[in-house]
Design a protein around this motif. Structure first.
Motif, PDB file in Angstrom:
ATOM      1  N   PHE A 193       1.723  -4.242 -14.931  1.00  0.00           N
ATOM      2  CA  PHE A 193       0.575  -3.982 -14.062  1.00  0.00           C
ATOM      3  C   PHE A 193       0.971  -4.207 -12.609  1.00  0.00           C
ATOM      4  O   PHE A 193       1.790  -5.072 -12.305  1.00  0.00           O
ATOM      5  N   ILE A 194       0.353  -3.410 -11.734  1.00  0.00           N
ATOM      6  CA  ILE A 194       0.558  -3.643 -10.319  1.00  0.00           C
ATOM      7  C   ILE A 194      -0.747  -4.118  -9.697  1.00  0.00           C
ATOM      8  O   ILE A 194      -1.835  -3.702 -10.100  1.00  0.00           O
ATOM      9  N   HIS A 195      -0.592  -5.005  -8.727  1.00  0.00           N
ATOM     10  CA  HIS A 195      -1.737  -5.486  -7.957  1.00  0.00           C
ATOM     11  C   HIS A 195      -1.478  -5.151  -6.501  1.00  0.00           C
ATOM     12  O   HIS A 195      -0.416  -5.464  -5.961  1.00  0.00           O
ATOM     13  N   VAL A 196      -2.445  -4.465  -5.871  1.00  0.00           N
ATOM     14  CA  VAL A 196      -2.300  -4.043  -4.483  1.00  0.00           C
ATOM     15  C   VAL A 196      -3.418  -4.688  -3.676  1.00  0.00           C
ATOM     16  O   VAL A 196      -4.597  -4.379  -3.882  1.00  0.00           O
ATOM     17  N   PHE A 236      -5.829  -2.861  -9.259  1.00  0.00           N
ATOM     18  CA  PHE A 236      -5.150  -3.470 -10.401  1.00  0.00           C
ATOM     19  C   PHE A 236      -5.039  -2.389 -11.467  1.00  0.00           C
ATOM     20  O   PHE A 236      -6.033  -2.002 -12.084  1.00  0.00           O
ATOM     21  N   LEU A 237      -3.804  -1.875 -11.660  1.00  0.00           N
ATOM     22  CA  LEU A 237      -3.616  -0.708 -12.518  1.00  0.00           C
ATOM     23  C   LEU A 237      -2.374  -0.867 -13.397  1.00  0.00           C
ATOM     24  O   LEU A 237      -1.432  -1.588 -13.036  1.00  0.00           O
ATOM     25  N   PRO A 238      -2.340  -0.177 -14.533  1.00  0.00           N
ATOM     26  CA  PRO A 238      -1.193  -0.278 -15.435  1.00  0.00           C
ATOM     27  C   PRO A 238      -0.051   0.640 -15.018  1.00  0.00           C
ATOM     28  O   PRO A 238      -0.280   1.719 -14.460  1.00  0.00           O
ATOM     29  N   VAL A 239       1.160   0.198 -15.276  1.00  0.00           N
ATOM     30  CA  VAL A 239       2.342   1.042 -15.094  1.00  0.00           C
ATOM     31  C   VAL A 239       3.187   0.956 -16.355  1.00  0.00           C
ATOM     32  O   VAL A 239       3.072   0.006 -17.143  1.00  0.00           O
ATOM     33  N   TRP A 240       4.036   1.981 -16.538  1.00  0.00           N
ATOM     34  CA  TRP A 240       5.013   1.918 -17.624  1.00  0.00           C
ATOM     35  C   TRP A 240       6.367   1.637 -17.002  1.00  0.00           C
ATOM     36  O   TRP A 240       6.836   2.381 -16.142  1.00  0.00           O
ATOM     37  N   ASN A 241       6.958   0.529 -17.409  1.00  0.00           N
ATOM     38  CA  ASN A 241       8.237   0.094 -16.845  1.00  0.00           C
ATOM     39  C   ASN A 241       9.378   0.553 -17.740  1.00  0.00           C
ATOM     40  O   ASN A 241       9.502   0.122 -18.894  1.00  0.00           O
ATOM     41  N   GLY A 242      10.208   1.467 -17.221  1.00  0.00           N
ATOM     42  CA  GLY A 242      11.378   1.914 -17.953  1.00  0.00           C
ATOM     43  C   GLY A 242      12.614   1.162 -17.503  1.00  0.00           C
ATOM     44  O   GLY A 242      12.552   0.244 -16.692  1.00  0.00           O
ATOM     45  N   THR A 243      13.764   1.556 -18.021  1.00  0.00           N
ATOM     46  CA  THR A 243      15.003   0.880 -17.641  1.00  0.00           C
ATOM     47  C   THR A 243      15.506   1.330 -16.274  1.00  0.00           C
ATOM     48  O   THR A 243      16.186   0.576 -15.581  1.00  0.00           O
ATOM     49  N   LYS A 244      15.133   2.574 -15.881  1.00  0.00           N
ATOM     50  CA  LYS A 244      15.632   3.098 -14.609  1.00  0.00           C
ATOM     51  C   LYS A 244      14.521   3.585 -13.678  1.00  0.00           C
ATOM     52  O   LYS A 244      14.802   3.938 -12.528  1.00  0.00           O
ATOM     53  N   CYS A 245      13.289   3.635 -14.171  1.00  0.00           N
ATOM     54  CA  CYS A 245      12.202   4.138 -13.331  1.00  0.00           C
ATOM     55  C   CYS A 245      10.882   3.541 -13.789  1.00  0.00           C
ATOM     56  O   CYS A 245      10.820   2.806 -14.781  1.00  0.00           O
ATOM     57  N   VAL A 246       9.831   3.867 -13.056  1.00  0.00           N
ATOM     58  CA  VAL A 246       8.508   3.327 -13.339  1.00  0.00           C
ATOM     59  C   VAL A 246       7.501   4.466 -13.226  1.00  0.00           C
ATOM     60  O   VAL A 246       7.735   5.456 -12.517  1.00  0.00           O
ATOM     61  N   ASN A 247       6.387   4.360 -13.928  1.00  0.00           N
ATOM     62  CA  ASN A 247       5.363   5.404 -13.855  1.00  0.00           C
ATOM     63  C   ASN A 247       3.974   4.768 -13.849  1.00  0.00           C
ATOM     64  O   ASN A 247       3.665   3.920 -14.687  1.00  0.00           O
ATOM     65  N   VAL A 266       0.829  -1.210   0.000  1.00  0.00           N
ATOM     66  CA  VAL A 266       0.000   0.000   0.000  1.00  0.00           C
ATOM     67  C   VAL A 266       0.862   1.259   0.000  1.00  0.00           C
ATOM     68  O   VAL A 266       0.550   2.237  -0.697  1.00  0.00           O
ATOM     69  N   GLU A 267       1.958   1.268   0.741  1.00  0.00           N
ATOM     70  CA  GLU A 267       2.807   2.457   0.797  1.00  0.00           C
ATOM     71  C   GLU A 267       3.485   2.719  -0.543  1.00  0.00           C
ATOM     72  O   GLU A 267       3.649   3.871  -0.961  1.00  0.00           O
ATOM     73  N   CYS A 268       3.876   1.654  -1.214  1.00  0.00           N
ATOM     74  CA  CYS A 268       4.482   1.804  -2.544  1.00  0.00           C
ATOM     75  C   CYS A 268       3.454   2.380  -3.519  1.00  0.00           C
ATOM     76  O   CYS A 268       3.756   3.267  -4.326  1.00  0.00           O
ATOM     77  N   PHE A 269       2.225   1.882  -3.423  1.00  0.00           N
ATOM     78  CA  PHE A 269       1.160   2.381  -4.291  1.00  0.00           C
ATOM     79  C   PHE A 269       0.910   3.869  -4.036  1.00  0.00           C
ATOM     80  O   PHE A 269       0.742   4.665  -4.980  1.00  0.00           O
ATOM     81  N   LYS A 270       0.905   4.259  -2.784  1.00  0.00           N
ATOM     82  CA  LYS A 270       0.708   5.668  -2.433  1.00  0.00           C
ATOM     83  C   LYS A 270       1.817   6.530  -3.034  1.00  0.00           C
ATOM     84  O   LYS A 270       1.561   7.610  -3.588  1.00  0.00           O
ATOM     85  N   MET A 271       3.057   6.045  -2.948  1.00  0.00           N
ATOM     86  CA  MET A 271       4.182   6.786  -3.500  1.00  0.00           C
ATOM     87  C   MET A 271       4.051   6.934  -5.019  1.00  0.00           C
ATOM     88  O   MET A 271       4.313   8.006  -5.582  1.00  0.00           O
ATOM     89  N   LEU A 272       3.589   5.883  -5.685  1.00  0.00           N
ATOM     90  CA  LEU A 272       3.424   5.945  -7.142  1.00  0.00           C
ATOM     91  C   LEU A 272       2.323   6.924  -7.545  1.00  0.00           C
ATOM     92  O   LEU A 272       2.388   7.531  -8.624  1.00  0.00           O
TER      93      LEU A 272
END
Length: 688
Positions: free
Chosen positions: A605-608, A618-629, A566-572
């Protein structure tokens, strides 16, 4: 409400030359009085004499704000709890300018306490801090589709229609779409994907496009919007291989009307009201109802409704349909439905008053026979008392009329013949109308094409893709889409018929309807965005759009799904493009960072898991080489932060700008839009 002269934009000399006192003179208070309206309804006798003053005073008062929490989402009760726990206490025992303000109240007849009414003025909402907070809450939740602001009486017809997930539904006069939205929600109310669908129609092309804007936020693949005159709505083929035509399980005929039930919000009704409007609309209303009954299957249910209190537009129309259809249809007794709704029964006797306000008798010149009330014998058979009338003063609403009709069929040969004759005549009129429209749309010297209805310059065709198309094959493999997903229902909307930018998905049942009726239906909209094209230098150049996730999450394997706490999701939600390096230092969720770094670049995708009693994310993310969005639009970001973490955000800005390599285009970071994941945004994600 006041009216103001219309000064042309930019005409500063004229506008600036007036001082404040002169400007005030340009405002004229519209008088909420109409002697003809008052005499008509007093003579009609539908309002008891001892209630008249209360009725009139309510009609002159401002309409309260009402809203409902959408019932098709799992988190409906979570949104309800947020309102009840965070906002409702602050709205109780509030005083404004020395007067006690009524707290919000539940609509007792609306299922599961999901509809509410605020009996406060706009001035209170603007100036009182607690009510202003509620206003902001409603705006944010409405933007993401969790709440619909809708007039209370307008919510009644879809409830008594009783739509279920397997039903084929037709909304004949759908714009602006609040009732259509309710029916779509009912279609999606079960855990399983619905097999039914909603056809939303409106006669006005501009309003049908407004309808799309209202309904798109529900993200339903079981919706198609079309543009037809409801009086001549065409027969719909079930598929292109047969000549079978669809009969609908549920039909809503919320017909055009004079609208005197809306005079609390439409002040012009006071000065414009007369009997001519109701008399003139009667035939159109009856034609729409008759057409709806022809398109209804045996055992099906139709709701006829208006926002008028005039019996010429209400009981007279219903009586005319009963007269023509005999015992093939019946009115449904809804007295045991909607407990808590104060209502009045339908009437069986009324005067016919012409536009000169003179009483007319049946057979008089210039009259229509169906305007007049039924005979005593007919009245006994029709049961018009089963119609529902809701008056403004009964529970501080607008005025509305609702009738539930069931098509029951009959063994009577005579009745069957009469109904068959009626249907044949109706279909002939529809075919004639369609041929006229097709012919008018084509050049005079050119033959009318039979394969498709003509489209205007802004309309694109609906082209279904081969499920083995190379671009689709990439997606099936990359996301691990299972065989239970119907891969034949993906479509594009371009003349070339090739996936270039967006691939849509629609339900299997609607695919057959769309393909079989290109020569019959003026299709405006269908399908949700499934895949959106991204950069071409990664393993899969398509990402799954957020609006399709509620469907796709049941059909993909877990290869690109990463668990987050949950804390990671909040940060994102708070930060855009957080670096893996920084996340590792903070140890906010080591497992999440490790798994994301193992995945190839692109959509994931992330699942919280938020616990047993709460909705998981359950939401989409964009995975880069050095970061995520996190790929969530600004409105959804604000809503999630407020609902899950109690953080109110008015304008979302990232904690830090991502670094851009030379040559990268500027990335707009004001909120995290789903559309941000274009090439430039992804390059920024990779290089940040």
């Amino acid at each position: 409400m006041a009216r103001r002269r219309n000064f042309k934009k930019g005409n500063r000399k004229t506008f600036g030359a007036r001082d404040d006192s002169n400007a005030q003179k340009n405002w004229t208070e519209l008088e909420k009085e109409n002697p003809k309206w008052e005499k008509y309804y007093k003579d009609l006798g539908v309002i008891p004499e001892n209630e008249w003053d209360d009725f009139k005073k309510t009609c002159q008062a401002q309409l309260p704000l009402t809203f409902r929490i959408t019932g098709s989402r799992k988190h409906a009760h979570e949104v309800l709890a947020l309102f009840e726990e965070k906002h409702l206490p602050g709205l109780t025992n509030v005083e404004f300018e020395g007067e006690q303000i009524q707290p919000p109240k539940r609509l007792p007849w609306y299922p599961e306490n999901l509809a509410w009414q605020l009996d406060v003025s706009k001035q209170v909402i603007r100036k009182n801090e607690q009510f202003s907070k509620v206003q902001r809450f409603l705006v944010v939740e409405n933007a993401v589709g969790n709440i619909s602001r809708q007039e209370a009486v307008s919510m009644i017809p879809p409830i008594v229609l009783e739509v279920e997930s397997h039903h084929s539904v037709l909304d004949m006069c759908a714009a602006p779409g609040s009732k259509t939205a309710q029916m779509i929600e009912a279609l999606h109310s079960s855990e399983d994907e619905p097999t039914g669908f909603v056809v939303a129609n409106d006669a006005d092309a501009r309003r049908s496009h407004m309808l799309v804007h209202q309904l798109k936020r529900l993200n339903s693949a079981n919706l198609v919007v079309v543009n037809h005159d409801a009086q001549f709505f065409p027969r719909v083929k079930t598929d292109k291989e047969t000549n079978q035509f669809l009969k609908f399980d549920r039909i809503l005929c919320d017909v055009p009307c004079s609208g005197d039930g809306t005079m609390r919000k439409n002040v012009n009704v006071w000065k414009d009201w007369g009997t001519a409007s109701g008399l003139g609309l009667h035939t159109v209303q009856l034609n729409i109802l008759k057409r709806g009954l022809n398109l209804l299957k045996k055992g099906g249910r139709l709701v006829y409704s208006t926002c008028s209190m005039n019996p010429i537009e209400n009981e007279a129309v219903v009586a005319a349909a009963l007269r023509q259809w005999g015992d093939k249809i019946k009115l449904v007794d809804c007295s045991d439905k909607l407990p808590g709704l104060v209502r009045s029964k339908g009437i069986s006797n009324w005067p016919v008053i012409d536009k000169a306000f003179e009483k007319k008798e049946k057979g008089d010149e210039g009259t229509t026979e169906s305007w007049f009330p039924p005979s005593a014998e007919e009245a006994a058979d029709f049961h018009l008392d089963r119609c529902i009338r809701v008056y403004p003063h009964q529970q501080n609403t607008g005025g509305f009329f609702i009738t539930v009709i069931e098509k029951v069929g009959s063994d009577s040969v005579e009745t069957a013949k009469r109904a068959t004759t009626e249907e044949v005549a109706d279909e002939a009129a529809v075919d004639k109308k369609q041929k006229t429209e097709d012919g008018a749309s084509a050049a005079p010297s050119a033959p009318v094409k039979k394969e498709k209805l003509p489209r205007d310059a802004n309309e694109e065709p609906f082209v279904f893709l081969d499920p083995k198309h190379p671009e689709l094959e990439k997606c099936w493999s990359f996301y691990g889409i299972d065989e239970k997903f119907d891969k034949s229902t993906c479509l594009v909307r371009n003349a070339a018929g090739e996936p270039t930018r967006v691939i849509y998905y629609t339900s299997s049942s609607l695919k057959n309807i769309i393909e079989a009726n290109e020569d019959r239906l003026k299709l405006v909209y269908s399908g949700v965005k499934l895949f959106v094209a991204q950069r071409s230098d990664i393993e899969c150049s398509w990402r799954i759009q957020n609006e399709a996730l509620q469907i796709m999450k049941h059909h993909m394997n877990r290869n690109r799904v990463v668990e987050a706490n949950v804390e990671c999701f909040k940060m994102l939600l708070i930060e855009s493009f957080p670096r893996f390096e920084d996340m590792e230092k903070s140890h906010i969720d080591d497992n999440f960072v490790e798994k994301m770094k193992e995945l190839s670049a692109g959509c994931a995708f992330i699942h919280v898991d938020r616990g047993e009693d709460k909705e998981s994310m359950f939401l989409p993310v964009w995975n880069g080489t050095k970061c995520v969005n996190l790929m969530v639009c600004k409105e959804s970001t604000q809503e999630l932060l407020h609902r899950l973490f109690g953080i109110e955000v008015t304008s979302k800005k990232p904690a830090a700008e991502p670094k851009k390599e030379e040559g990268d285009a500027s990335v707009e970071q004001e909120g995290k839009s789903e559309e941000i994941a274009g090439d430039d945004a992804e390059k920024s994600a990779d290089t940040a």
